[in-house]
Design an enzyme around this catalytic site. Sequence first.
Site, PDB file in Angstrom:
ATOM      1  N   CYS A   1       0.765  -1.181  -0.080  1.00  0.00           N
ATOM      2  CA  CYS A   1      -0.018  -0.026   0.033  1.00  0.00           C
ATOM      3  C   CYS A   1       0.824   1.253   0.228  1.00  0.00           C
ATOM      4  O   CYS A   1       0.348   2.256  -0.597  1.00  0.00           O
ATOM      5  CB  CYS A   1      -1.044  -0.050   1.278  1.00  0.00           C
ATOM      6  SG  CYS A   1      -0.321  -0.587   2.701  1.00  0.00           S
TER       7      CYS A   1
ATOM      8  N   HIS B   1      -2.534   6.589   4.493  1.00  0.00           N
ATOM      9  CA  HIS B   1      -1.126   6.658   4.731  1.00  0.00           C
ATOM     10  C   HIS B   1      -0.534   7.940   4.140  1.00  0.00           C
ATOM     11  O   HIS B   1      -0.874   8.207   2.825  1.00  0.00           O
ATOM     12  CB  HIS B   1      -0.364   5.340   3.959  1.00  0.00           C
ATOM     13  CG  HIS B   1      -0.676   4.214   4.454  1.00  0.00           C
ATOM     14  ND1 HIS B   1      -1.690   3.764   5.547  1.00  0.00           N
ATOM     15  CD2 HIS B   1      -0.102   2.702   3.916  1.00  0.00           C
ATOM     16  CE1 HIS B   1      -1.473   2.523   5.682  1.00  0.00           C
ATOM     17  NE2 HIS B   1      -0.789   2.048   4.837  1.00  0.00           N
TER      18      HIS B   1
HETATM   19  N1  LIG Z   1      -5.727  -2.865   4.802  1.00  0.00           N
HETATM   20  C1  LIG Z   1      -4.978  -2.361   3.737  1.00  0.00           C
HETATM   21  O1  LIG Z   1      -4.726  -1.192   3.759  1.00  0.00           O
HETATM   22  C2  LIG Z   1      -4.157  -3.398   2.810  1.00  0.00           C
HETATM   23  C3  LIG Z   1      -3.621  -2.846   1.775  1.00  0.00           C
HETATM   24  C4  LIG Z   1      -3.001  -3.656   0.964  1.00  0.00           C
HETATM   25  C5  LIG Z   1      -2.865  -5.073   1.060  1.00  0.00           C
HETATM   26  N2  LIG Z   1      -3.493  -5.533   2.257  1.00  0.00           N
HETATM   27  C6  LIG Z   1      -3.887  -7.186   2.233  1.00  0.00           C
HETATM   28  O2  LIG Z   1      -5.127  -7.262   2.088  1.00  0.00           O
HETATM   29  C7  LIG Z   1      -5.221  -8.464   3.075  1.00  0.00           C
HETATM   30  C8  LIG Z   1      -6.961  -8.293   3.716  1.00  0.00           C
HETATM   31  O3  LIG Z   1      -6.559  -7.164   4.496  1.00  0.00           O
HETATM   32  P1  LIG Z   1      -7.852  -6.178   5.205  1.00  0.00           P
HETATM   33  O4  LIG Z   1      -7.311  -4.886   5.614  1.00  0.00           O
HETATM   34  O5  LIG Z   1      -8.905  -6.389   4.351  1.00  0.00           O
HETATM   35  O6  LIG Z   1      -8.016  -7.267   6.403  1.00  0.00           O
HETATM   36  P2  LIG Z   1      -9.217  -7.658   7.158  1.00  0.00           P
HETATM   37  O7  LIG Z   1     -10.215  -6.414   7.512  1.00  0.00           O
HETATM   38  O8  LIG Z   1      -8.888  -8.454   8.623  1.00  0.00           O
HETATM   39  O9  LIG Z   1     -10.012  -8.731   6.503  1.00  0.00           O
HETATM   40  C9  LIG Z   1      -9.522  -9.954   6.229  1.00  0.00           C
HETATM   41  C10 LIG Z   1     -10.453 -10.888   5.274  1.00  0.00           C
HETATM   42  O10 LIG Z   1      -9.921 -12.104   5.187  1.00  0.00           O
HETATM   43  C11 LIG Z   1     -10.685 -12.986   5.362  1.00  0.00           C
HETATM   44  N3  LIG Z   1      -9.867 -14.115   5.823  1.00  0.00           N
HETATM   45  C12 LIG Z   1      -9.039 -14.251   6.853  1.00  0.00           C
HETATM   46  N4  LIG Z   1      -8.601 -15.511   7.107  1.00  0.00           N
HETATM   47  C13 LIG Z   1      -9.015 -16.171   6.191  1.00  0.00           C
HETATM   48  C14 LIG Z   1      -9.010 -17.356   5.570  1.00  0.00           C
HETATM   49  N5  LIG Z   1      -8.215 -18.403   6.453  1.00  0.00           N
HETATM   50  N6  LIG Z   1      -9.685 -17.761   4.634  1.00  0.00           N
HETATM   51  C15 LIG Z   1     -10.441 -17.093   3.931  1.00  0.00           C
HETATM   52  N7  LIG Z   1     -10.468 -15.954   4.291  1.00  0.00           N
HETATM   53  C16 LIG Z   1      -9.863 -15.351   5.386  1.00  0.00           C
HETATM   54  C17 LIG Z   1     -11.637 -12.522   6.522  1.00  0.00           C
HETATM   55  O11 LIG Z   1     -12.839 -13.138   6.525  1.00  0.00           O
HETATM   56  P3  LIG Z   1     -13.547 -13.319   7.954  1.00  0.00           P
HETATM   57  O12 LIG Z   1     -14.440 -12.118   7.987  1.00  0.00           O
HETATM   58  O13 LIG Z   1     -14.482 -14.614   7.726  1.00  0.00           O
HETATM   59  O14 LIG Z   1     -12.694 -13.459   9.023  1.00  0.00           O
HETATM   60  C18 LIG Z   1     -11.842 -11.066   5.960  1.00  0.00           C
HETATM   61  O15 LIG Z   1     -12.737 -11.191   4.644  1.00  0.00           O
HETATM   62  C19 LIG Z   1      -4.216  -8.642   3.826  1.00  0.00           C
HETATM   63  O16 LIG Z   1      -3.405  -9.679   3.237  1.00  0.00           O
HETATM   64  C20 LIG Z   1      -3.238  -7.541   3.506  1.00  0.00           C
HETATM   65  O17 LIG Z   1      -1.931  -7.573   3.938  1.00  0.00           O
HETATM   66  C21 LIG Z   1      -4.364  -4.679   3.070  1.00  0.00           C
END
Ligand SMILES: NC(=O)c1ccc[n+]([C@@H]2O[C@H](COP(=O)([O-])OP(=O)(O)OC[C@H]3O[C@@H](n4cnc5c(N)ncnc54)[C@H](OP(=O)(O)O)[C@@H]3O)[C@@H](O)[C@H]2O)c1
Length: 347
Positions: free
Chosen positions: A137, A252
Amino acid sequence: MTLVTDPKAPRVAIVGATGAVGNTLIGLIEQRGLRYRDMRLVASARSAGTELTVDGVAYPVQAVDEFDFSEVDLAFFSAGTEASEKWVPKATAAGAVVIDNTIAYRMDPDTPLVVPQVNAHELDRRPKSGVIANPNCSTIPLVRLLKGVEERWGIRQAVVSTYQAASGLGHPGVEELQDASRASLDHPEEAYPNKEFTPSLAFNVIPKIDRFLDSGFTLEEQKMLQESRKILGIPHLDVTTTCVRVPVVNGHSEAVWIETQGVVDRTELVETLAALPEVTVHDRESPREFPTPATIDDRDQVHVGRVRVNPNNPRAFWLWLVADNLTIGAALNAIQIAEELIARETL
Ligand SMILES: NC(=O)c1ccc[n+]([C@@H]2O[C@H](COP(=O)([O-])OP(=O)(O)OC[C@H]3O[C@@H](n4cnc5c(N)ncnc54)[C@H](OP(=O)(O)O)[C@@H]3O)[C@@H](O)[C@H]2O)c1
């Protein structure tokens, strides 16, 4: 309404649909009118059966371990690195093209790492791995500016300090910042039981994001170097970073120092940055204007301010950038990759 019967429109799955990136992706699909002929929302078994709405239609969330990827042409993954390592190979083996938001495939030589404003040409053909990786990001807004500077002046070195919001750790990061902030005001004598941030992020800044490496840098800092080199196609690009978590909910920021090959004139620099796609320069008219995460209006732009050429060395300058990590840094970049794939018919 972007649910269409056109057989050329892709069948789409969003894995991680209940998360912060997944929610943002759904909002952007609606806002940008991405055309799809079927939509599937996928998460962990914890969320199976809950409902989410896309374009006014309610869809049940399906558990990834029971999901059939052969029913999908395009799968967005934002469910964490472990889930991507486990399920992306199953999705590509079933014929889907994957746009992955995690670190799992970013440095894989058979997987393009794409910021459409910088290296969309990587999408001219379907990648060998079946995966297109979405960069980190903080890397995405940085390389969008570095590209313009490299083309006009040539980059000798970039030194970056990031100021990264709690939403970089998704919904759990935001909840913990809010709860810990409330608790430290209400009960300052009690230690809050942090899980996401150590030490607590409430009224604090933490100069460590992701794990430490033997080099003394963190993985987040290494990602910014390696990913910038791969996206810009400059293997020896010198980018060095200190990544800092700050108690901001979303958005950010980065303080960026760039040393160039050629002499830089501030007026030309500002015009060059302002001419880049989807970049807003706030101090174009007045050097007193600057963006902040709380005040930027258009979350789909990279916001720039504090552009200052070094008075002692006209081959070096500072700038300040602010970019929404959930849109620019994740979901918007992923959608723009999808739009490019659809336009090129490479799905
Ligand atoms: N946040 C950012 O700014 C950002 C930026 C770039 C990349 N990312 C990447 O994007 C990904 C998600 O981030 P987020 O910020 O959206 O996190 P988040 O709000 O914690 O959401 C995580 C998502 O993944 C699902 N999940 C977790 N473990 C799982 C599994 N074992 N199998 C299937 N689904 C699963 C969760 O489902 P449940 O609701 O069922 O738990 C939820 O839908 C991460 O890898 C992160 O590094 C995030």
